[in-house]
Motif scaffolding. Structure first.
Motif, PDB file in Angstrom:
ATOM      1  N   ASN A 114      12.862  11.337  47.378  1.00 45.47           N
ATOM      2  CA  ASN A 114      13.201  12.272  46.312  1.00 45.47           C
ATOM      3  C   ASN A 114      12.510  11.894  45.013  1.00 45.47           C
ATOM      4  OD1 ASN A 114      14.717  14.141  44.606  1.00 45.47           O
ATOM      5  ND2 ASN A 114      16.078  14.282  46.369  1.00 45.47           N
ATOM      6  N   THR A 115      11.954  12.891  44.328  1.00 48.90           N
ATOM      7  CA  THR A 115      11.321  12.652  43.028  1.00 48.90           C
ATOM      8  C   THR A 115      12.363  12.552  41.908  1.00 48.90           C
ATOM      9  OG1 THR A 115      10.985  15.038  42.809  1.00 48.90           O
ATOM     10  CG2 THR A 115       9.129  13.743  43.643  1.00 48.90           C
ATOM     11  N   ASN A 122      14.649   7.454  45.785  1.00 51.81           N
ATOM     12  CA  ASN A 122      13.694   7.388  44.685  1.00 51.81           C
ATOM     13  C   ASN A 122      13.199   5.970  44.415  1.00 51.81           C
ATOM     14  OD1 ASN A 122      13.299   7.170  41.429  1.00 51.81           O
ATOM     15  ND2 ASN A 122      12.507   9.097  42.259  1.00 51.81           N
ATOM     16  N   LEU A 125       9.649   5.587  45.573  1.00 53.30           N
ATOM     17  CA  LEU A 125       8.671   6.628  45.234  1.00 53.30           C
ATOM     18  C   LEU A 125       7.326   6.064  44.780  1.00 53.30           C
ATOM     19  CD1 LEU A 125       8.027   9.655  44.931  1.00 53.30           C
ATOM     20  CD2 LEU A 125       8.902   9.492  42.588  1.00 53.30           C
ATOM     21  N   MET A 129       3.949   6.564  46.984  1.00 58.25           N
ATOM     22  CA  MET A 129       2.887   7.385  46.417  1.00 58.25           C
ATOM     23  C   MET A 129       1.594   6.579  46.304  1.00 58.25           C
ATOM     24  SD  MET A 129       2.643   9.514  42.797  1.00 58.25           S
ATOM     25  CE  MET A 129       4.385   9.437  42.636  1.00 58.25           C
ATOM     26  N   ALA A 141       6.092  14.635  48.111  1.00 57.16           N
ATOM     27  CA  ALA A 141       7.462  14.114  48.190  1.00 57.16           C
ATOM     28  C   ALA A 141       8.413  15.299  48.033  1.00 57.16           C
ATOM     29  CB  ALA A 141       7.701  13.084  47.092  1.00 57.16           C
TER      30      ALA A 141
END
Length: 157
Positions: A114-115, A122, A125, A129, A141
């Protein structure tokens, strides 16, 4: 590594050959394809079930997917589990890259992360990425990561 179709039928060919055969068939039918790879997981009774999917979308004509499932009894933090999901997706993307490049099929790698910082996933993230982009792949995402968030999620539920 066992791969199957959504209907449960197992692929008889190694995944690289199955993907290449699929691309050739779809191109002969006049379909333009795009490929999306994603992995999701679920903890069930102390085991982690993983599902990795290769989603083929035909431009304006729907899609289909190939599925690989596996399990782990190893305890993991949420961050570790998210990064293992990403690793599984990257492994398959890297394996299929020469074929996708040869037939000029676009690829995206989707992470079930989750962004929104209010969600647990998160925490992974930035690393996810960086890893996916660093390997040269297009990264998506949540909420844009349908291959992992919707398709793979259906398999591990």
């Amino acid at each position: 590594m066992d791969w199957q179709k959504y209907n449960g039928e197992y692929l008889r060919l190694p995944i690289q050959h199955a993907v290449e055969t699929t691309i050739i068939r779809e191109k002969e039918l006049g379909n333009k394809l795009k490929v999306f790879i994603g992995t999701d997981s679920q903890v069930k009774r102390g085991m982690i079930e993983f599902a990795t999917v290769i989603v083929f979308l035909r431009e304006h004509k729907g899609g289909f997917m190939f599925i690989h499932k596996d399990r782990s009894g190893h305890k993991m933090t949420i961050k570790e589990r998210m990064l293992v999901e990403v690793q599984k997706s990257i492994d398959i993307a890297y394996l299929l890259c020469p074929i996708l490049d040869l037939y000029e099929v676009d690829l995206e790698v989707h992470a079930d992360i989750n962004t929104n910082p209010n969600f647990e996933s998160n925490v992974a993230l930035k690393e996810a990425m960086g890893y996916i982009l660093g390997m040269g792949f297009v990264f998506k995402a949540k909420p844009e990561s349908f291959a992992s968030t919707n398709c793979a999620n259906k398999i591990v539920q």
